[in-house]
Design a protein around this motif. Structure first.
Motif, PDB file in Angstrom:
ATOM      1  N   THR A  74      29.781  60.163-114.146  1.00 44.39           N
ATOM      2  CA  THR A  74      30.400  61.484-114.103  1.00 44.39           C
ATOM      3  C   THR A  74      31.851  61.332-113.670  1.00 44.39           C
ATOM      4  O   THR A  74      32.279  60.259-113.227  1.00 44.39           O
ATOM      5  N   ALA A  75      32.618  62.414-113.760  1.00 44.25           N
ATOM      6  CA  ALA A  75      34.023  62.360-113.358  1.00 44.25           C
ATOM      7  C   ALA A  75      34.160  62.006-111.881  1.00 44.25           C
ATOM      8  O   ALA A  75      35.033  61.218-111.494  1.00 44.25           O
ATOM      9  N   ILE A  76      33.293  62.582-111.036  1.00 45.96           N
ATOM     10  CA  ILE A  76      33.352  62.299-109.605  1.00 45.96           C
ATOM     11  C   ILE A  76      32.964  60.851-109.321  1.00 45.96           C
ATOM     12  O   ILE A  76      33.605  60.167-108.509  1.00 45.96           O
ATOM     13  N   ASP A  77      31.925  60.362-109.995  1.00 48.64           N
ATOM     14  CA  ASP A  77      31.516  58.962-109.821  1.00 48.64           C
ATOM     15  C   ASP A  77      32.655  58.024-110.201  1.00 48.64           C
ATOM     16  O   ASP A  77      32.944  57.049-109.490  1.00 48.64           O
ATOM     17  N   ALA A  78      33.302  58.324-111.337  1.00 52.32           N
ATOM     18  CA  ALA A  78      34.392  57.478-111.799  1.00 52.32           C
ATOM     19  C   ALA A  78      35.581  57.531-110.844  1.00 52.32           C
ATOM     20  O   ALA A  78      36.223  56.507-110.575  1.00 52.32           O
ATOM     21  N   ALA A  79      35.871  58.718-110.300  1.00 53.83           N
ATOM     22  CA  ALA A  79      36.983  58.853-109.356  1.00 53.83           C
ATOM     23  C   ALA A  79      36.710  58.062-108.082  1.00 53.83           C
ATOM     24  O   ALA A  79      37.609  57.413-107.532  1.00 53.83           O
ATOM     25  N   ALA A  80      35.460  58.111-107.594  1.00 49.44           N
ATOM     26  CA  ALA A  80      35.104  57.368-106.389  1.00 49.44           C
ATOM     27  C   ALA A  80      35.146  55.860-106.640  1.00 49.44           C
ATOM     28  O   ALA A  80      35.681  55.094-105.814  1.00 49.44           O
ATOM     29  N   PHE A  81      34.603  55.433-107.761  1.00 50.37           N
ATOM     30  CA  PHE A  81      34.585  54.020-108.131  1.00 50.37           C
ATOM     31  C   PHE A  81      36.012  53.485-108.277  1.00 50.37           C
ATOM     32  O   PHE A  81      36.374  52.443-107.720  1.00 50.37           O
ATOM     33  N   THR A  82      36.847  54.241-108.998  1.00 47.85           N
ATOM     34  CA  THR A  82      38.242  53.829-109.199  1.00 47.85           C
ATOM     35  C   THR A  82      39.015  53.864-107.887  1.00 47.85           C
ATOM     36  O   THR A  82      39.821  52.967-107.607  1.00 47.85           O
ATOM     37  N   GLY A  83      38.780  54.905-107.081  1.00 43.90           N
ATOM     38  CA  GLY A  83      39.482  55.024-105.816  1.00 43.90           C
ATOM     39  C   GLY A  83      39.195  53.858-104.882  1.00 43.90           C
ATOM     40  O   GLY A  83      40.111  53.330-104.236  1.00 43.90           O
ATOM     41  N   PHE A  84      37.932  53.444-104.813  1.00 47.24           N
ATOM     42  CA  PHE A  84      37.568  52.330-103.929  1.00 47.24           C
ATOM     43  C   PHE A  84      38.279  51.049-104.349  1.00 47.24           C
ATOM     44  O   PHE A  84      39.002  50.430-103.560  1.00 47.24           O
ATOM     45  N   TRP A  85      38.074  50.639-105.616  1.00 45.02           N
ATOM     46  CA  TRP A  85      38.592  49.348-106.046  1.00 45.02           C
ATOM     47  C   TRP A  85      40.112  49.341-106.164  1.00 45.02           C
ATOM     48  O   TRP A  85      40.753  48.310-105.928  1.00 45.02           O
ATOM     49  N   SER A  86      40.701  50.469-106.505  1.00 41.92           N
ATOM     50  CA  SER A  86      42.160  50.519-106.614  1.00 41.92           C
ATOM     51  C   SER A  86      42.811  50.412-105.239  1.00 41.92           C
ATOM     52  O   SER A  86      43.801  49.698-105.064  1.00 41.92           O
ATOM     53  N   PHE A  87      42.260  51.113-104.254  1.00 41.54           N
ATOM     54  CA  PHE A  87      42.834  51.018-102.908  1.00 41.54           C
ATOM     55  C   PHE A  87      42.684  49.602-102.357  1.00 41.54           C
ATOM     56  O   PHE A  87      43.627  49.054-101.775  1.00 41.54           O
ATOM     57  N   VAL A  88      41.510  49.011-102.539  1.00 42.46           N
ATOM     58  CA  VAL A  88      41.305  47.639-102.071  1.00 42.46           C
ATOM     59  C   VAL A  88      42.283  46.688-102.764  1.00 42.46           C
ATOM     60  O   VAL A  88      42.886  45.813-102.116  1.00 42.46           O
ATOM     61  N   SER A  89      42.470  46.871-104.065  1.00 40.76           N
ATOM     62  CA  SER A  89      43.383  46.001-104.818  1.00 40.76           C
ATOM     63  C   SER A  89      44.815  46.152-104.320  1.00 40.76           C
ATOM     64  O   SER A  89      45.532  45.161-104.121  1.00 40.76           O
ATOM     65  N   PHE A  90      45.260  47.401-104.128  1.00 38.80           N
ATOM     66  CA  PHE A  90      46.620  47.623-103.636  1.00 38.80           C
ATOM     67  C   PHE A  90      46.800  47.075-102.223  1.00 38.80           C
ATOM     68  O   PHE A  90      47.882  46.576-101.872  1.00 38.80           O
ATOM     69  N   ALA A  91      45.764  47.169-101.398  1.00 37.50           N
ATOM     70  CA  ALA A  91      45.852  46.628-100.039  1.00 37.50           C
ATOM     71  C   ALA A  91      46.047  45.115-100.077  1.00 37.50           C
ATOM     72  O   ALA A  91      46.845  44.552 -99.309  1.00 37.50           O
TER      73      ALA A  91
END
Length: 314
Positions: free
Chosen positions: A197-214
Motif C-alpha cells: 500500500t502507499a503507507i507501507d511503501a512510504a514506511a519502507f522507503t523512509g526507513f531504508w532511505s534515512f539509514v542510507s543517508f545516515a
C-alpha cells in the motif's frame, strides 16, 4: 516531495458517487497534495542554492517518515515479507535515497520552474517506454498523442535559452532530471507490482532511505548543525512533514473521495504550481515559452493517463 507524480492507487474505482461533502473534502485534499508536491521542488531549489547539501536534505526529508511511520515498518518488518529484492531496491532507490540525491543535485543547476515541468513530463514518457519494452503494454493511439504533446512541451522548455554563463549548468540539471525521471518511472512500475500500500511503501522507503543517508553522512559530513534554526525548521516542514507524511495521507483521502481519475487530474497541475512558485517566490525568469511548455505538459499528462477522456465522458 518528495513526490512530484502520484504513485498508482491501490483502490478500485468507486461504484457510487461520493456525497457532496466527501467530494469537497477530496478536492481540498487533492489541492493540498499538489501544493505540497510543488512546494517541495521550490523548497529544495532554495535549500541547495543557499546553505544545505543534498545529503542534508535527505536526512531532513526521511527522518520524519522514519520516526512517524515506525509502527508500520516495525509491524511489517524492515523488509516486507515476500517483497523481491530487485523490486524493493527499485522502490527505495526510485523514490527514496538515490532519487532524492539526484533531484536535489539537479536543482542546484536548473530552475524550480523547469524542474517542476520536466520531471513529471519525462517520467511519464519513461514509464510508457518501460511498459512497452519490459511488460509488453500496448498504449492506444490517444495515449500516444498525449505523450507526443508532452514531448513537444519538453522540447519547448529545453529550447529556452538562459544566459550564456548559465547554459552549461542548466543542461547538466536537465541531464540529471532525465535520470531522476527514469528512477521514478521504475519505482512506479515496481510499486504497482509489489502489493504494498502507499503507507507501507512510504514506511519502507523512509526507513531504508534515512539509514542510507545516515551512512553517507558519516563519510561526507553534514552542515545541519551549523544551519540557522529557522532554515532548518522550514526544511523539516516541507521536506519531512509535508512531503514525507501529509501528502501521502491527503492523496489517499483524495483518491477515496473523488477517485483515482479526479486525483490524477489535480496531480497534473503540479508543473503549473511549481512554475508559479519558482517565478514568484524564487524570482526565476518567466516567459511565454515557459507558460506554453507547462500548459502542454499538463494537457499531455491528462491525455496520456486517460484522465481527459474519462472526465469528458462524465
Amino acid at each position: 516531495m518528495s513526490r512530484l507524480s502520484a504513485p498508482p492507487s491501490q483502490s478500485g474505482p468507486s461504484v457510487t458517487p461520493a456525497p457532496a461533502e466527501n467530494r469537497l473534502l477530496g478536492i481540498l485534499c487533492a489541492i493540498v497534495t499538489v501544493t505540497i508536491w510543488a512546494s517541495w521542488v521550490v523548497a529544495t531549489r532554495y535549500a541547495v542554492t543557499t546553505r544545505f547539501t543534498a545529503v542534508d536534505l535527505g536526512l531532513i526529508r526521511f527522518i520524519v517518515p522514519f520516526v512517524v511511520l515506525a509502527p508500520v515498518w516495525i509491524k511489517r518488518g524492515i523488509w516486507p515479507r515476500g517483497l523481491p529484492v530487485i523490486t524493493g531496491l527499485l522502490i527505495v532507490g526510485g523514490s527514496g535515497v538515490t532519487y532524492s540525491l539526484v533531484v536535489a543535485t539537479a536543482l542546484k543547476f536548473a530552475p524550480a520552474s523547469h524542474v517542476g515541468t520536466l520531471l513529471p513530463g519525462v517520467m511519464s514518457i519513461w514509464a510508457v517506454l518501460i511498459g512497452v519494452a519490459v511488460f509488453g503494454e500496448k498504449p492506444g493511439v490517444i495515449r500516444w498523442v498525449g505523450y507526443g504533446v508532452i514531448a513537444v512541451g519538453i522540447a519547448i522548455l529545453t529550447a529556452l535559452q538562459p544566459g550564456e554563463a548559465d547554459r552549461a549548468s542548466v543542461i547538466i540539471g536537465y541531464a540529471l532530471l532525465v535520470g531522476a525521471a527514469l528512477m521514478w518511472a521504475c519505482y512506479t512500475h515496481a510499486l504497482r507490482r509489489s502489493g504494498l500500500t502507499a503507507i507501507d511503501a512510504a514506511a519502507f522507503t523512509g526507513f531504508w532511505s534515512f539509514v542510507s543517508f545516515a551512512v553517507i553522512a558519516l563519510f561526507t559530513g553534514t552542515t545541519i548543525a551549523d544551519a540557522p534554526l529557522n532554515d532548518l525548521l522550514v526544511q523539516l516542514l516541507f521536506q519531512g512533514v509535508l512531503s514525507g507524511v501529509v501528502a501521502v495521507v491527503t492523496y489517499g483521502i483524495a483518491v477515496r473521495n473523488i477517485g483515482s481519475t479526479g486525483a490524477a487530474a489535480f496531480g497534473a497541475l503540479t508543473p503549473a504550481f511549481a512554475a508559479l512558485g519558482g517565478v514568484f517566490l524564487l524570482g526565476e525568469l518567466g516567459s511565454i515559452s515557459l507558460i506554453l511548455a507547462v500548459a502542454l505538459v499538463i494537457v499531455g499528462v491528462m491525455i496520456a493517463s486517460g484522465v481527459a477522456s474519462k472526465l469528458l465522458r462524465r
